[in-house]
Design an enzyme around this catalytic site. Structure first.
Site, PDB file in Angstrom:
ATOM      1  N   ASP A  14      34.028 -20.503 -27.900  1.00 60.47           N
ATOM      2  CA  ASP A  14      33.016 -19.950 -28.818  1.00 60.47           C
ATOM      3  C   ASP A  14      33.706 -19.265 -30.005  1.00 60.47           C
ATOM      4  OD1 ASP A  14      34.058 -17.850 -27.269  1.00 60.47           O
ATOM      5  OD2 ASP A  14      32.177 -16.712 -27.259  1.00 60.47           O
ATOM      6  N   ASP A  19      39.607 -17.330 -29.770  1.00 59.32           N
ATOM      7  CA  ASP A  19      39.393 -18.734 -29.390  1.00 59.32           C
ATOM      8  C   ASP A  19      40.183 -19.665 -30.307  1.00 59.32           C
ATOM      9  OD1 ASP A  19      36.616 -18.737 -27.562  1.00 59.32           O
ATOM     10  OD2 ASP A  19      36.709 -17.115 -29.022  1.00 59.32           O
ATOM     11  N   ASN A  43      30.261 -15.614 -28.940  1.00 55.58           N
ATOM     12  CA  ASN A  43      30.671 -14.692 -30.006  1.00 55.58           C
ATOM     13  C   ASN A  43      29.744 -14.796 -31.205  1.00 55.58           C
ATOM     14  OD1 ASN A  43      32.933 -13.570 -28.784  1.00 55.58           O
ATOM     15  ND2 ASN A  43      34.248 -15.263 -29.439  1.00 55.58           N
ATOM     16  N   THR A 127      36.855 -20.389 -22.682  1.00 55.16           N
ATOM     17  CA  THR A 127      37.172 -19.098 -23.305  1.00 55.16           C
ATOM     18  C   THR A 127      35.923 -18.441 -23.895  1.00 55.16           C
ATOM     19  OG1 THR A 127      37.746 -20.165 -25.399  1.00 55.16           O
ATOM     20  CG2 THR A 127      39.543 -19.827 -23.817  1.00 55.16           C
ATOM     21  N   PHE A 168      32.755  -9.272 -21.954  1.00 51.04           N
ATOM     22  CA  PHE A 168      31.758  -9.990 -22.765  1.00 51.04           C
ATOM     23  C   PHE A 168      31.362 -11.360 -22.205  1.00 51.04           C
ATOM     24  CE2 PHE A 168      30.572 -13.001 -26.081  1.00 51.04           C
ATOM     25  CZ  PHE A 168      29.434 -12.382 -26.580  1.00 51.04           C
ATOM     26  N   ASN A 169      32.330 -12.237 -21.915  1.00 53.67           N
ATOM     27  CA  ASN A 169      31.974 -13.603 -21.504  1.00 53.67           C
ATOM     28  C   ASN A 169      31.192 -13.613 -20.197  1.00 53.67           C
ATOM     29  OD1 ASN A 169      33.267 -14.712 -23.717  1.00 53.67           O
ATOM     30  ND2 ASN A 169      35.211 -15.020 -22.630  1.00 53.67           N
ATOM     31  N   HIS A 242      42.855 -12.262 -26.257  1.00 56.91           N
ATOM     32  CA  HIS A 242      42.507 -12.725 -24.902  1.00 56.91           C
ATOM     33  C   HIS A 242      42.688 -14.231 -24.649  1.00 56.91           C
ATOM     34  CE1 HIS A 242      40.163  -8.905 -24.776  1.00 56.91           C
ATOM     35  NE2 HIS A 242      39.706  -9.261 -25.954  1.00 56.91           N
ATOM     36  N   ASP A 243      41.989 -15.033 -25.453  1.00 57.64           N
ATOM     37  CA  ASP A 243      41.706 -16.412 -25.035  1.00 57.64           C
ATOM     38  C   ASP A 243      42.911 -17.341 -24.871  1.00 57.64           C
ATOM     39  OD1 ASP A 243      39.042 -15.777 -24.831  1.00 57.64           O
ATOM     40  OD2 ASP A 243      38.498 -16.598 -26.784  1.00 57.64           O
TER      41      ASP A 243
HETATM   42  C1  BDR Z   1      36.178 -12.369 -24.807  1.00 58.79           C
HETATM   43  O1  BDR Z   1      34.978 -12.137 -25.546  1.00 58.79           O
HETATM   44  C2  BDR Z   1      35.096 -12.655 -26.846  1.00 58.79           C
HETATM   45  O2  BDR Z   1      34.787 -11.680 -27.790  1.00 58.79           O
HETATM   46  C3  BDR Z   1      36.501 -13.149 -27.021  1.00 58.79           C
HETATM   47  O3  BDR Z   1      36.509 -14.363 -27.754  1.00 58.79           O
HETATM   48  C4  BDR Z   1      36.984 -13.364 -25.597  1.00 58.79           C
HETATM   49  O4  BDR Z   1      36.677 -14.664 -25.139  1.00 58.79           O
HETATM   50  C5  BDR Z   1      36.869 -11.051 -24.540  1.00 58.79           C
HETATM   51  O5  BDR Z   1      36.033 -10.192 -23.847  1.00 58.79           O
HETATM   52 CA    CA Z   2      36.025 -16.450 -26.646  1.00 58.01          CA
END
Ligand code: BDR
Ligand code: CA
Length: 313
Positions: A14, A19, A43, A127, A168-169, A242-243
């Site tokens: 996303d 990403d 996102n 991701t 978040f994800n 992160h991703d």
């Molecule tokens: C995740 O949430 C999104 O904001 C980032 O792309 C990542 O996948 C981190 O919490």
């Molecule tokens: Ca992401």
């Protein structure tokens, strides 16, 4: 070193600043054969995440990977895009050059199906929210045994980032995460407890900037924006990238340490929906059902990211 055939991979994402680096790492690492990119609302709205995927592949010279849009939002909840982190178009910061790769006409789950059918042992790296993969698992359950592994950036063994307990994800579509976790293939979760080690320091930005190609210059603009919103929203002037860590695990397994553990996704909590319950000490006496990341080699990770970007336009 990479004597084996590259691993066929589907990247479900996303984009989203981090990403983008996952896409570039998957396209630029010799151990990975990036076969498909699918996008999901997360996102940002699906129109943005799909457009962004087309932009960042085009500018990096990645023109042979089909990109298909998937689910516009979570299975049962309303989408609440992460605008405070990623901006209104999910890729705040740089001006976005018009893409020259078009979206594939197939919807994401059909592109996933065709990619799984065309190669043995496809790995899926996800991701974003797991909506597309959950839909795929429900519509094509017979194909799940053909998937080698699902590696997901999401969750945490500790606290969250969008609520005190949820990442978040996972928070975005916990029902999807729960479906995918039980869908058959080995499941690996790379959560905030690890990704918060991969901080975008000024040294990291300088290293990427020194690569000197178009992709790197665009990447630096992304990272500057990401750091500024992380500072405002999360009190972290050095954002965690992160991703791409999920891609790094597939490319070079030694980059990330994992343990077997029982993982469950909170679906019903009033304050804790999307929290990932990880039983690291076997307290629940339930069969472990996931590989859970507990550590990473930060230096090696940044080296992989830089090396991949160096191969791009
Ligand atoms: C995740 O949430 C999104 O904001 C980032 O792309 C990542 O996948 C981190 O919490
Ligand atoms: Ca992401």
């Amino acid at each position: 070193m990479n004597a084996q055939a590259p691993i066929p991979l589907i990247l479900d994402c996303d984009p989203g600043h981090d990403d983008v680096f996952a896409i570039w790492l998957a396209a630029g690492h010799p151990a990975i054969d990036l076969r498909a990119i699918t996008t999901v609302g997360g996102n940002g709205r699906l129109a943005h995440t799909t457009y962004n995927a087309r932009v960042v592949t085009s500018l990096a010279g990645i023109t042979d990977v089909p990109i298909s849009p998937g689910a516009p939002g979570p299975l049962v909840r309303a989408l609440s895009p992460a605008e405070r982190i990623h901006g209104a178009n999910a890729l705040g910061g740089p001006e976005l050059p018009p893409p020259d790769v078009a979206a594939d006409p197939r919807p994401a789950i059909e592109l996933i199906r065709d990619t799984v059918d065309a190669a043995d042992d496809v790995t899926i790296v996800a991701t974003g929210p797991l909506t597309n993969i959950a839909m795929f698992a429900r519509i094509y359950p017979d194909r799940m045994s053909k998937i080698r592994e699902i590696v997901w950036m999401g969750g945490s063994t500790a606290r969250g980032n969008v609520t005190p307990y949820a990442e978040f994800n996972s928070w975005c579509d916990p029902e999807a995460a729960s479906i995918v976790l039980g869908s058959g293939p080995p499941f690996t979760m790379i959560g905030l407890n690890v990704t918060h080690q991969a901080l975008v320091t000024q040294e990291v930005i300088a290293g990427i900037g020194a690569i000197g190609n178009k992709t790197a210059a665009f990447g630096v603009e992304l990272l500057d924006f990401f750091n500024s919103t992380y500072e405002t929203d999360q009190g972290m002037p050095e954002a965690p990238l992160h991703d791409p860590i999920a891609v790094a695990l597939v490319a070079e397994a030694a980059t990330v340490t994992t343990v077997r553990a029982r993982l469950d996704i909170e679906l019903h909590g009033t304050e804790t929906a999307g929290a990932t319950s990880v039983d690291l000490i076997g307290k629940l006496m339930r069969e472990p059902n996931a590989n859970v990341a507990t550590g990473m080699d930060v230096e090696r990770f940044w080296r992989l990211v830089e090396d991949a970007i160096r191969t791009l336009a």
